[in-house]
Every structure is written in C-alpha cells, then in structure tokens.
Write a protein that holds these residues in place. Structure first.
Motif, short mmCIF file in Angstrom:
data_model
loop_
_atom_site.label_atom_id
_atom_site.label_comp_id
_atom_site.label_asym_id
_atom_site.label_seq_id
_atom_site.Cartn_x
_atom_site.Cartn_y
_atom_site.Cartn_z
N VAL A 143 -6.26 -2.34 2.13
CA VAL A 143 -7.10 -1.16 2.40
C VAL A 143 -7.51 -0.45 1.11
O VAL A 143 -8.40 0.41 1.12
CB VAL A 143 -6.41 -0.17 3.37
CG1 VAL A 143 -6.08 -0.85 4.69
CG2 VAL A 143 -5.15 0.45 2.76
N VAL B 9 -11.84 0.34 0.87
CA VAL B 9 -11.99 0.10 2.32
C VAL B 9 -11.62 1.36 3.09
O VAL B 9 -12.35 1.80 3.99
CB VAL B 9 -11.10 -1.09 2.76
CG1 VAL B 9 -10.90 -1.11 4.27
CG2 VAL B 9 -11.67 -2.41 2.27
N LEU B 10 -10.48 1.95 2.74
CA LEU B 10 -10.01 3.15 3.44
C LEU B 10 -11.00 4.31 3.30
O LEU B 10 -11.31 5.00 4.28
CB LEU B 10 -8.63 3.55 2.90
CG LEU B 10 -8.00 4.82 3.48
CD1 LEU B 10 -7.88 4.74 4.99
CD2 LEU B 10 -6.62 5.07 2.86
N VAL C 128 -0.22 -2.90 7.98
CA VAL C 128 -1.07 -2.12 7.06
C VAL C 128 -0.43 -1.99 5.69
O VAL C 128 -1.11 -2.09 4.66
CB VAL C 128 -1.40 -0.73 7.65
CG1 VAL C 128 -2.34 0.04 6.73
CG2 VAL C 128 -2.02 -0.85 9.04
N PHE D 280 -4.90 5.54 7.19
CA PHE D 280 -5.60 4.43 7.84
C PHE D 280 -5.34 4.45 9.35
O PHE D 280 -6.26 4.33 10.16
CB PHE D 280 -5.14 3.11 7.22
CG PHE D 280 -5.77 1.88 7.82
CD1 PHE D 280 -6.98 1.40 7.34
CD2 PHE D 280 -5.16 1.20 8.87
CE1 PHE D 280 -7.57 0.27 7.88
CE2 PHE D 280 -5.74 0.07 9.42
CZ PHE D 280 -6.96 -0.40 8.93
N ILE E 119 -10.69 -6.80 7.20
CA ILE E 119 -10.03 -6.39 5.95
C ILE E 119 -9.28 -7.58 5.36
O ILE E 119 -8.47 -8.21 6.04
CB ILE E 119 -9.06 -5.21 6.22
CG1 ILE E 119 -9.85 -4.04 6.82
CG2 ILE E 119 -8.36 -4.77 4.93
CD1 ILE E 119 -8.99 -2.97 7.43
N ASN F 169 0.83 -1.20 0.00
CA ASN F 169 0.00 0.00 0.00
C ASN F 169 0.86 1.25 0.00
O ASN F 169 2.00 1.25 0.50
CB ASN F 169 -0.91 0.02 1.25
CG ASN F 169 -2.05 -0.97 1.14
OD1 ASN F 169 -2.76 -1.00 0.14
ND2 ASN F 169 -2.23 -1.81 2.15
#
Length: 508
Positions: A216, A264-265, A210, A173, A287, A165
C-alpha cells in the motif's frame, strides 16, 4: 513464425533492453517474421515504459486481428468491464482457535536453506546509526544472528528482506476500505492450477494481509487506475480515474502520482467513494505484493561467524506532498529496536553480481563511495582471513567526521599491511573531490595493477552518474599511462569486462 518482442528496460543501465534486442535479432536470424520492430520500454522515460508500449500495442493488435480474426461466436469484453478476480476471499464467521499466522511463521523445518518461500526469521542483534547526528542522512549498521539458519554466503552475495507496512498505514487502509483488520478469511483461486501466495497463511487475517503482503506504500501504476475505474460506483471519481488510465491522460497521471511519489493508500484516500466500494476479492488484483529488498552483505562469516551485517541508508525525502516520502524497507528496519525486546526479520540470501578471485596473489581494486563500500568490507574481511594480499580500496563520502563508515577498521587493517586505502572527502575543500579524481591521480598505480599484475576492478554504489565517471577516469588512465588511443582504451575496458576483471553492482 510470426513474432513480436516487447522489452521492459531502464536506460540508466549500460545494457539497456539487451535481452529484447538480442531475442528480436535471433528470431529474425532463425527465419521468424517480425510483426513489428521490437518495443523498448524505458523506466527512465517521464511517462515510464507506457510511453513506448501504448502506440506499439495499438499497432500490434491491429496486425494480429488482421492475421488472426476473432471467431464470430466469441465476443470481446467491452471496456470498463473488469475481468473476474484471480481469487475469492471467503470470510470466516469467527477467528480460528489457533493463530494460523503464528503456525505459518513457525512452520516445520524447511527442507533446504532459507528462501523466499521459507525465509529465516533472523533475530536482530544491533541497529546502530553510523553517521553523525548532524549528518543529513541516517545510515544504519544492522547485525543479525543467523545461528542454526543453514545460511552460507561469500563476499559479493546479497541478503533479501521482505519489509512490513506501518501499523498506522494498515489501520488507515482498513478504515478507508471498510475492512475489519481482525476478521479472518480463506483464499480460494477462481481457476484450477492457480497457486495461492506462499507468504499468506490459511486462514489469514485482514491485518496480516495488509501489513505483510499488500504494498500500500508503493506508487501505483496505470493498471491500478484502470481496474479502480472499473470498480468505481461514483460517477465523478470514475471519470477522473478513466482520465488517468487513458493514453492521453498520462502526463496528468505523472504529475498527480509519479512526480510527487503518491502512494496506493493516498490515492485510495483521494477517491473515498470508490475505495469504500472495492470488493475484497479484488484486493490482490488491485494492489501488488510487497517486493523483497536486496542489500549487499557487509560482513564475512570468516570474520563474524553466525552473524550477517548490512549497511542501510534510510530513505527519507520531501516532495510537494505534506507527508515526507519514506523508503518502506529502510524505514521499517530503522524503526526496529532490539534493545526493547526480541526483534525478528524474515530474510534469505542469494548470489550477488560480484565474484572475487580465489588466487592468493591477485590484487583487487575496489571503488565504493558511500554505502557502495558494503560488499567490499565483506571482501576485505574474507581476503584478509585467507591471507590474500593486494587489497586496494577507494572510498568516498562527504565528510571524514560524519559519514566515513568503518574508519577505525580500515585504518587498523592499513596499519597491519592488509589494505591500501585511498579516500575522497568531497566537501572538505572548495573543489569537490570524488573517487574518480583519486583514480586519475593514482593512474600509474592503477595501470600497473591492471596491466602488469592482472588485478580485478570492482565498482559499487549509486547508478546515477558515478559509474560513467569512473569508467571515464579509467579510460583516461589507459590513454595516459598505457599510451592507448581513445578507441583502444575503450576496447581495453570492454575486454576487462568480458574477462570478469571489471565488475560493477550499482543501484538507482
């Protein structure tokens, strides 16, 4: 035996839900009793597979509970109460002295070739744009050094890459969920026998979780909204989340989430009170993990020893949302610049769906418009290195001077008599010309190669309309040049597929 079959499929593929249909039929043949007709979920439906699954599941539970009632001493978990999380995150008071993430990456020498559990960290050698600056699409030719990796591959194989990401998304996030990215934790399964994800080191930082694991940037599914509603302490937000997760709210959810490709984020940012209250233990339930992306290998080890090349179209498009949509893996790869310092990408290889004949005199016809030409470059390099002749390539793109990948390489091979090239530049004349038009024009040659010389036919590229158009062009060639009737031409094509002399690799 009582049974019920639920298939998850995609009707853009020729063999839609093939396994579910076959399994249902076979269980009936063996004397099984079907509780319900097979459910065929379709990813292409506007509401996704849930459109078929919702009513089917409702009917299934009615049948099952009628046949096998719940014991009186066993209560049903009421709606709105979440199941326990799969893992607990035990936060550490301070960071470990030695960085577990570096240890995890370095690790011991893996026992076998690189795999999903133990990918090879391949140094990126070059990352070069191969479309002209004025072309609408950014396409990259990326080369990796695989010296000492133990990787081996043949034409038609694919490389899998797990992306990361964006750093800005990781920060956002953590801010929305109230997490400290530099805090470390250990992951503990709640139930015995449940393994921890192999991609996560122990202990692990929130930042690593993350950036390397939680997807995300994916478009959330309905189950995400169901769990989020259970975890929400905010009445208004919970009400909306429940609406999105109910069967009658699926059209609204589609408009809010799937159509604009909201991530998602972005959803978590739209529900800040809920996001801020999500227990860390539920992150891995809420997630999904980042899935590896597969790319056709575009080079042969016989031509480029210790190297692996891929052709990557960078996904970038606009929806009604302000922020452009970007493909996670293609954008991440495009952002890496080996000219600024060492870059390593975790990858491994698996067999693809294309296999090429080893006999020296069997011709191959390869149809690869756009980036679909990538596996055929590997095949041509491999076949030329082995002295195999009869290489016929149909390549299509928009403009000769903007997106004609490997033009000089093809022309040089043609000059040497190693390749016969046919091109279709769709935008260079008033009427658009595609690879299927070239196949029809060259019908006598195509028929001669397939029917008299036992050629193999390959197709790779976008699954939208091109595979059907190419199949249609072939059946018309069989009718015109072979004198076959419509049904006989269709049977001829089906026979080629059964004999593996017609192979395709397409993607949505």
């Amino acid at each position: 035996m009582d049974f019920a079959v639920l298939g998850l499929g995609d009707s853009s593929y020729a063999k839609f839900n093939f396994v579910a249909k076959k399994l249902h039929r076979r269980l009936l043949q063996l004397g099984g009793s079907a509780l319900l007709p097979a459910c065929l979920g379709d990813d292409q439906h506007e509401l996704g597979p849930d459109a078929a699954i919702d009513p089917w599941l409702h009917a299934l539970w009615e049948k099952v509970l009628g046949l096998y009632p719940v014991p009186p001493d066993l209560g049903v978990i009421p709606p709105g109460v979440p199941l326990p999380s799969k893992f607990t995150l035990r936060f550490l008071p301070e960071a470990p002295k030695m960085c577990s993430e570096e240890q995890h990456v370095a690790g011991a020498d893996p026992p076998g070739p690189p795999s999903e559990q133990q990918p090879f960290l391949a140094p990126m050698v070059t990352n070069q744009r191969v479309t002209s600056p004025s072309h609408f699409q950014d396409v990259r030719l990326i080369e990796f050094d695989i010296t000492g990796s133990g990787l081996s591959f043949a034409a038609g194989d694919v490389v899998l890459i797990r992306p990361q990401n964006q750093a800005s998304h990781v920060q956002q996030f953590c801010r929305v969920l109230g997490l400290d990215p530099d805090q470390y934790f250990t992951l503990l399964p709640r139930e015995p026998g449940v393994p921890c994800p192999t991609q996560l080191p122990q202990p692990c930082s929130v930042r690593h979780l993350v950036s390397h694991y939680l997807d995300v940037a994916s478009v959330p599914r309905r189950s995400f909204f169901e769990l989020l509603a259970c975890l929400s302490p905010h009445e208004l937000e919970r009400e909306k989340l429940l609406q999105f997760s109910a069967p009658q709210g699926q059209e609204e959810l589609y408009s809010y989430c799937n159509r604009p490709r909201r991530t998602v984020l972005e959803v978590l940012c739209d529900f800040p009170h809920t996001a801020g209250a999500v227990p860390a233990d539920y992150l891995l339930d809420l997630i999904p993990p980042i899935r590896p992306r597969a790319f056709s290998i575009a080079s042969s080890l016989l031509a480029h020893p210790s190297r692996l090349q891929i052709l990557v179209a960078v996904v970038h498009y606009q929806t009604r949302l302000k922020e452009p949509r970007r493909g996670l893996c293609s954008s991440w790869l495009a952002s890496l610049d080996p000219g600024r310092g060492p870059v390593q990408v975790p990858l491994w290889v698996r067999p693809g769906s294309l296999t090429f004949p080893e006999t020296p005199d069997t011709p191959v016809i390869m149809v690869g418009p756009g980036t679909g030409v990538a596996p055929f470059r590997a095949a041509v390099q491999e076949r030329v290195a082995r002295g195999q002749t009869g290489n016929f390539l149909f390549f299509g793109c928009r403009w000769r001077d903007q997106d004609f990948y490997w033009e000089s390489e093809w022309l040089e091979l043609e000059r040497k008599g190693c390749l016969t090239l046919f091109t279709a530049f769709s935008r260079e004349q008033e009427r658009k010309v595609y690879v299927q038009h070239r196949l029809r024009e060259l019908g006598p040659l195509v028929w001669e190669l397939l029917d008299r010389r036992g050629a193999y036919f390959y197709l790779a590229g976008n699954a939208k309309g091109m595979p059907a158009d190419v199949s249609e062009a072939l059946t018309s060639v069989f009718q015109e040049e072979g004198g076959l009737s419509g049904p006989d031409a269709a049977n001829y094509l089906a026979r080629l597929q059964r004999m593996m002399r017609f192979q395709s690799e397409t993607w949505a």
